[in-house]
Design a protein around this motif. Sequence first.
Motif, short mmCIF file in Angstrom:
data_model
loop_
_atom_site.label_atom_id
_atom_site.label_comp_id
_atom_site.label_asym_id
_atom_site.label_seq_id
_atom_site.Cartn_x
_atom_site.Cartn_y
_atom_site.Cartn_z
N ILE A 159 0.73 -1.42 0.21
CA ILE A 159 -0.04 0.13 -0.21
C ILE A 159 0.98 1.29 -0.26
O ILE A 159 0.48 2.33 -0.59
N ALA A 160 1.69 1.25 0.96
CA ALA A 160 2.92 2.37 0.73
C ALA A 160 3.34 2.49 -0.51
O ALA A 160 3.56 3.67 -0.96
N ARG A 163 3.66 3.69 8.52
CA ARG A 163 2.45 4.54 8.41
C ARG A 163 1.14 3.86 7.74
O ARG A 163 0.01 4.41 8.16
N HIS A 164 1.47 3.11 6.89
CA HIS A 164 0.50 2.11 6.31
C HIS A 164 0.11 1.06 6.80
O HIS A 164 -0.86 0.04 6.29
N PRO A 203 -3.79 1.12 7.62
CA PRO A 203 -4.70 0.88 6.49
C PRO A 203 -4.41 -0.69 6.16
O PRO A 203 -5.50 -1.20 5.57
N PRO A 227 7.27 5.08 5.88
CA PRO A 227 5.91 4.82 5.39
C PRO A 227 5.24 3.32 5.56
O PRO A 227 4.34 3.56 5.48
N TYR A 233 -7.53 -3.32 5.38
CA TYR A 233 -7.97 -4.19 4.41
C TYR A 233 -7.96 -5.49 4.66
O TYR A 233 -8.97 -6.15 4.11
N HIS A 258 2.38 2.14 -3.54
CA HIS A 258 1.56 2.54 -4.27
C HIS A 258 0.69 3.78 -4.06
O HIS A 258 -0.21 4.00 -4.68
N SER A 259 0.94 4.37 -2.80
CA SER A 259 0.26 5.46 -2.46
C SER A 259 0.54 6.81 -3.06
O SER A 259 -0.23 7.80 -2.83
#
Length: 485
Positions: A450-451, A469-470, A473, A466, A477, A453-454
Amino acid sequence: MSGYYTADEVRAAEAELFTRVPAGEPMRRAAYGLATVVASELRSRSGGIAGRKVGLLVGSGDNGGDALWAGSMLRRRGVAVTAVLLKPERAHTAGLAALRRAGGRVCADQAVALTELAGADLVIDGIVGISGRGSLRPDAARIVAGLTVPIIAADLPSGVDPDTGAVDGPAVQAAVTVAFGARKPVHALAASRCGRIVLVPIGLRLPDPRLAALEPAEVGAGWPVPGAEDDKYTQGVVGVHAGSETYPGAAVLCTGAAVAATSGMVRYVGTAGPAVLAQNPEVIATPDPATTGRVQSWVFGPGSGTGRSARDRLAEILATDLPVVIDADGLTLLAQEPELVRGRRAATVLTPHAGEFARLTGREPGRDRVAAVRELAEAWQVTVLLKGRATLIAEPGRPVLVNEAGGSWAATAGAGDVLSGVIGALLAAGKEPGWAAAAAARAHAAAADIAAHSAGSGAAPISAGPLLRHLQPAIAYLRTSSRRR
């Protein structure tokens, strides 16, 4: 869970299947599935099926027969099919006859194979199957090296070991692999060689797997979240001994991951308290384990140092009856003094990368990573998480779990510190060590993806910050996946 089955296990299941169905039926089922996937790929890549061209690389085994039968089915849908026979005298008789009846072309001259395959939209790899071992033979390697179109592998990419995923020389790089009847270890251990993997059922009755993967929905359904009667203590309190004045980042990453993973409490021990509190003021920081207060699990090692003081802290923590995650510097200390961990009754989770594994055992994981991680877990009676794109988790007497990350975005400094913090939080919440390690690895990989592709379209390299931080999320998911199941 999704199981992965060795060549011997699949052959045994196939032998049982042959007693229940007419001769040749399993191969035709596999071939139909292969032809269906190839037709779908033709449509998505070129806009149609009829009038397209497919090449077959046909070896002497059943995979060659699968390719030939699939070719006959594609030919009946208007596809121009050319089969290159690598062992003409040993080509599958019934499959070859079926292709010829359907109007397919056959080439037995390897010297002109690339000319015959020129202009193909796709090529099917039917060179070897699960009985094959070692790299491609020179004739097959020359042809494969000359191809410039996507390859669809029948069951597994030829030249890649089906049980270990090892590659010792020339091998097929597939865009798609169509697995027949069961996933094999190669599909997780060498996923980058397999491309997209499609499982085609053919009716096998399989045993309980000795290698398995937790599905995202399973991880999401089991992830601890607050219940109606929960408070910060009932959800698990994790103690983290990480970092130092020299390496405060390790403490920040490990502790931050523990904070993000669950809703309980995190207590920090070490000299990087100011840095930890600056990032996560909800953490309770103390100078040593004796003043920490009650915890339900410990994480030790990231950036903790390898001196006498660190060794004594590790010994103090291991002397408790609590689950302990040991990473990084903690593993270096254990390599020097393994008796610290052997004989513990409480759960112990070791999280080495390949170099740390070698320090612990005196040897590299080698070709057979599954056997290596299982052996260490049994010998030391601990849970071992061996990091990699295909992360392996072994517990004594249980199936090895594998998490195929789908990419290597998490291959960055500090990412292991994040992983350790997540495992520690899940252990504090009462999760079994093997599940905790595998679930943490799944969430960790999802967070990295996710990071990466953020930033919008495409993807970009990330660092551990990062990734951390992800993490939430990623957990969201996974939990959403469980509700869709």
